[in-house]
Motif scaffolding. Structure first.
Motif, short mmCIF file in Angstrom:
data_model
loop_
_atom_site.label_atom_id
_atom_site.label_comp_id
_atom_site.label_asym_id
_atom_site.label_seq_id
_atom_site.Cartn_x
_atom_site.Cartn_y
_atom_site.Cartn_z
N GLN A 6 0.84 -1.19 0.00
CA GLN A 6 0.00 0.00 0.00
C GLN A 6 0.87 1.24 0.00
N THR A 7 0.87 1.95 -1.10
CA THR A 7 1.67 3.17 -1.20
C THR A 7 1.02 4.08 -2.21
N SER A 8 1.46 5.32 -2.21
CA SER A 8 0.92 6.30 -3.14
C SER A 8 2.01 7.32 -3.42
N PRO A 9 1.84 8.16 -4.45
CA PRO A 9 2.84 9.19 -4.71
C PRO A 9 2.97 10.18 -3.56
N ILE A 10 1.97 10.23 -2.69
CA ILE A 10 2.00 11.21 -1.60
C ILE A 10 2.70 10.66 -0.36
N SER A 11 2.43 9.42 -0.03
CA SER A 11 2.97 8.87 1.22
C SER A 11 3.17 7.37 1.10
N CYS A 12 3.89 6.84 2.09
CA CYS A 12 4.06 5.40 2.22
C CYS A 12 4.03 5.08 3.71
N GLU A 13 3.72 3.83 4.03
CA GLU A 13 3.56 3.50 5.43
C GLU A 13 3.94 2.05 5.69
N GLY A 14 4.19 1.75 6.97
CA GLY A 14 4.57 0.41 7.38
C GLY A 14 5.18 0.46 8.78
N TYR A 15 5.60 -0.72 9.26
CA TYR A 15 6.19 -0.80 10.60
C TYR A 15 7.70 -0.61 10.53
N SER A 27 4.66 3.60 11.04
CA SER A 27 5.20 4.86 10.52
C SER A 27 4.58 5.19 9.17
N THR A 28 4.29 6.47 9.01
CA THR A 28 3.77 7.01 7.75
C THR A 28 4.65 8.16 7.31
N PHE A 29 5.22 8.04 6.09
CA PHE A 29 6.13 9.07 5.59
C PHE A 29 5.44 9.85 4.48
N VAL A 30 5.26 11.16 4.70
CA VAL A 30 4.67 12.06 3.71
C VAL A 30 5.82 12.62 2.87
N LYS A 31 5.86 12.24 1.60
CA LYS A 31 7.02 12.55 0.76
C LYS A 31 7.14 14.04 0.48
N GLU A 32 6.00 14.70 0.26
CA GLU A 32 6.05 16.11 -0.13
C GLU A 32 6.69 16.96 0.96
N GLN A 33 6.24 16.77 2.22
CA GLN A 33 6.79 17.55 3.33
C GLN A 33 7.96 16.87 4.02
N LYS A 34 8.24 15.63 3.62
CA LYS A 34 9.30 14.84 4.25
C LYS A 34 9.08 14.72 5.76
N ILE A 35 7.83 14.45 6.13
CA ILE A 35 7.47 14.30 7.54
C ILE A 35 7.19 12.83 7.81
N LEU A 36 7.76 12.33 8.90
CA LEU A 36 7.58 10.94 9.32
C LEU A 36 6.72 10.93 10.59
N HIS A 37 5.54 10.32 10.47
CA HIS A 37 4.64 10.19 11.62
C HIS A 37 4.82 8.78 12.19
N MET A 38 4.95 8.69 13.50
CA MET A 38 5.18 7.39 14.15
C MET A 38 4.25 7.26 15.36
N VAL A 39 3.66 6.07 15.52
CA VAL A 39 2.82 5.79 16.66
C VAL A 39 3.10 4.37 17.14
N THR A 40 3.23 4.21 18.44
CA THR A 40 3.50 2.89 19.02
C THR A 40 2.20 2.10 19.10
N PHE A 41 2.28 0.84 18.66
CA PHE A 41 1.08 -0.01 18.65
C PHE A 41 1.47 -1.40 19.12
N ASP A 42 0.74 -1.91 20.10
CA ASP A 42 1.00 -3.24 20.64
C ASP A 42 -0.04 -4.21 20.10
N HIS A 43 0.41 -5.15 19.27
CA HIS A 43 -0.54 -6.09 18.67
C HIS A 43 -1.15 -7.03 19.70
N ARG A 44 -0.42 -7.33 20.74
CA ARG A 44 -0.95 -8.27 21.72
C ARG A 44 -2.10 -7.67 22.52
N SER A 45 -1.97 -6.42 22.88
CA SER A 45 -3.07 -5.76 23.60
C SER A 45 -4.07 -5.12 22.64
N GLY A 46 -3.65 -4.95 21.39
CA GLY A 46 -4.55 -4.40 20.38
C GLY A 46 -4.87 -2.94 20.58
#
Length: 712
Positions: free
Chosen positions: A262-271, A291-310
């Motif tokens: 899943q990606t686009s010219p605007i952003s890409c994302e993954g763990y 993490s989600t990287f917005v290519k235009e602004q070169k901003i990296l958004h990150m959020v911690t997520f625990d799969h076990r606790s959901g």
């Protein structure tokens, strides 16, 4: 044999046989009484059970009415909407049925239970009271008779006479009671025949009425049921098609997951695993973050997520990327690492770890990462996933050749366009036909290429549904075939597959209503605004008209006098406009209508030469010449007529003309007019809104779609 009749004469004899007959009648009435009591009890149980059934049915109906299906995607097909609403229809049907059942229960209580109980208490109960009275009088009479007979004959005559009178009186009273009792017994025996059966008849009539109401409900429900069955079958067919597509997509993704990421010219994302350094002696830890990287602004958004606790832990952290460099294992004892230089944290370097080598290349590509030459060459990514291609003359010839061959050789073949050909032969045919020499191959006569190979090469519809009885390719089947082909989404995703049903429906509509949608070839479309090319013209909103209609307006003063004959030629004036795409058909039609209408107005009211006089030269036609829409001049008008026409035209621009509605229209805004076919508009003038006129109808002034009326 049944009960013996009780003769009144036997009341005077009171024989043993008579008494046996009375006992038989009494036993029969006792049995009837027990029967009615049992029937009343069972009827009560039936009513209570029916009430419980009705409550359960109503609860079931309420559950159906409250539930709604949630569908994947943001829209539903008509079939899905009908299926979703079917639960409410079922609920309404059951509630209606239970209303009839409740009415039946009330009728049963009134027509069966109460009459039976009333008969048992009033009539059978009366007989029992009469029976006791009869038995009491019998005992009293026969006791007195025995006393009389036991009196000594030596008693005085007055005493004997007095005793005789008393016994005689008691005998008459006993016989009277016997007559009354016998009459009552026989009356009840006859009355029970209708007093018991008549309520039963009413009961069954109530039951039959209930079932008849159910039958009527079922008959009314039959049309909806048949339509719903079609909706369900359509949905089932689309489900089967979508399921095969989903499984195929899943198979392709399993084989090459990175290509479908899943990606686009605007952003890409993954763990990414992010290194978080801690003060000594605790060292550092690696935390998994989405993490989600917005290519235009070169901003990296990150959020911690625990799969076990959901659950998400903490807030989203955002950083601005300055540069990205691959980190080798010589520098860090971990693979797939990147070193990120952060702009908003001077001197801070963020170390992240990808999940795999392919994932590492993915993030390097997205973030513009640098690495040593000769390493991680990777694969080449295209800037756009789409293909920029056009249908040239070679391709058009191939389409025509293929269509001709299919119509001549295989229009009645079963599964036409659905049965696929051998892929190698299809590829060979495509390679051959896109060559410049493809015109030399006539597929309609060549036996080297079978029909399924041609249809597999040509995913385009023509004259197929009309032969569906032979080839079994109905409109729905053609929609399934051509929907994914003609409306293929840019990306292969589950969401896109879920939208296949809408693509199929669009193609079904195009095929089923092709005569209305594609009524005439573009070159055959009329140019007169009074006769639009389409049977149901599309009305543009004011916003749409501003965006899609061409801004060029017919201006005779701007024309070159040398080319004035071309202006008069209406067919050449609109030839290019009528060949525009269907998306611009209304705009092109309105443009040509505007030009033609202007020319027609010049023909009807003012000489074209007066309009062109400001730019005339020695090569201009005769002054005052009158030009028709075909470009041929007619007799010139005298100056007085010219002046009068010019004056009339100026007055007309102020007062407006009359127009007649050729299509009905429903206003979508307060500024627009609603009207029916044949409505006459007064004071019609051109609106500043492209594609719209202003006019007056029934004392109200408002906007009118230009292609919905003809000028008078």
């Amino acid at each position: 044999m049944g009960l013996h009749p009780l003769e009144f004469s036997e009341c005077y004899l009171d024989s043993p046989c008579f008494r046996e007959k009375i006992k038989a009648h009494e036993a029969e009435l006792d049995k009837t009484n027990r029967f009615i009591k049992e029937l009343y009890k069972d009827g009560k149980n039936l009513i209570n059970a029916t009430k419980q059934l009705s409550m359960a049915q109503r609860k079931f109906a309420h559950c159906l009415g409250e539930f709604q299906f949630e569908y994947i995607g943001d829209a539903k097909t008509d079939d899905e909407r009908c299926i979703d609403e079917s639960l409410q229809e079922f609920s309404s049907f059951l509630k209606n049925l239970e209303d009839q059942r409740e009415l039946m229960m009330r009728n049963i209580t009134e027509t069966l239970m109460k009459p039976l109980e009333l008969f048992r208490k009033e009539h059978l109960g009366t007989v029992r009271a009469e029976r006791k009275k009869y038995e009491k009088e019998t005992e009293k009479y026969y006791s007195a008779l025995e006393k009389l007979l036991n009196i000594s004959a030596k008693k005085k005559e007055p005493q004997l006479q007095e005793a005789d009178v008393q016994v005689e009186t008691m005998r008459k009273h006993f016989q009277e009671e016997s007559l009354q009792y016998v009459c009552k017994l026989q009356e009840i025996q006859e009355r029970k025949k209708f007093e018991c059966v008549e309520p039963m008849l009413a009961f069954f009539q109530t039951v039959f009425t209930f079932y008849h109401q159910g039958f009527e409900l079922a008959k009314d429900f039959d049309h909806y049921k048949r339509a719903l069955q079609i909706n369900i079958q359509n949905t089932r067919d689309r489900f089967e098609g979508a399921r095969s597509e989903v499984y195929e997509l899943m198979k392709r993704i399993r084989e090459a997951p990175q290509e479908y990421r899943q990606t686009s010219p605007i952003s890409c994302e993954g763990y990414l695993y992010v290194q978080e350094k801690r003060p000594p002696p605790f060292g550092s830890s690696w935390v998994k973050r989405y993490s989600t990287f917005v290519k235009e602004q070169k901003i990296l958004h990150m959020v911690t997520f625990d799969h076990r606790s959901g659950g998400k832990i903490g807030e989203t952290e955002s950083v601005t990327l300055k540069s990205c460099v691959r980190k080798t294992t010589d520098m860090l004892d971990r693979r797939f690492c990147l070193e990120l230089d952060i702009t908003d944290r001077p001197g801070t370097v963020l170390t992240v770890q990808a999940l795999s080598e392919d994932d590492h290349k993915f993030w390097m590509q997205a973030m513009g990462g640098k690495e040593p030459i000769g390493h991680y060459l990777g694969r080449t990514y295209s800037k756009e996933r789409g293909i920029d291609a056009q249908l040239d003359n070679v391709g058009l010839n191939f389409v025509k050749n293929s269509i001709s061959a299919i119509e001549k050789r295989g229009i009645n073949d079963q599964g036409l366009y659905r049965v696929v050909g051998v892929s190698s032969k299809v590829q060979k045919l495509l390679t051959l036909m896109i060559d410049e020499k493809s015109n030399e191959v006539d597929l309609s006569t060549s036996e080297d290429w079978d029909v399924k190979t041609i249809t597999s090469s040509l995913k385009l519809y023509l004259s197929v549904a009309a032969h569906c009885k032979q080839n079994l390719m109905t409109v729905a089947n053609l929609g399934v075939v051509f929907g994914p082909t003609l409306m293929r989404p840019q990306e292969e995703t589950v969401a896109a597959i879920m939208d296949l049903k809408f693509q199929n429906i669009v193609v079904e509509i195009l095929i089923e209503h092709h005569e209305k949608i594609f009524a005439d070839a573009p070159e055959l479309c009329p140019i007169s605004p009074a006769a639009p090319a389409f049977s149901a013209p599309t009305r543009l909103s004011k916003k749409q008209s501003r965006q899609s209609r061409p801004l060029a307006v017919y201006n005779p003063q701007a024309l070159d006098i040398q080319n004035v004959s071309a202006v008069g030629d209406a067919s050449s004036l609109t030839a290019d406009e009528t060949s525009m795409s269907s998306n611009e058909s209304v705009s092109s039609q309105s443009s040509s209508a505007s030009a033609t209408e202007t020319t027609t107005e010049r023909c009807d009211h003012a000489p074209l030469s007066t309009t062109l006089s400001s730019g005339s030269n020695s090569k201009s036609p005769t002054a005052g010449a009158f030009w028709t829409s075909s470009g041929s001049p007619v007799d010139s008008l005298p100056p007085a007529a010219t002046a009068a026409s010019e004056k009339e035209k100026q007055e007309e621009s102020v007062t407006g003309r009359k127009a007649k509605a050729v299509y009905p229209c429903e206003a979508e805004h307060d500024s627009e007019l609603s009207f029916q076919v044949g409505a006459i508009f007064n004071a019609v003038i051109q609106s500043r809104e492209p594609g719209w006129l202003e006019g007056e109808l029934e004392g109200k002034r408002g906007l009118i779609p230009e292609n919905y009326v003809e000028m008078l």
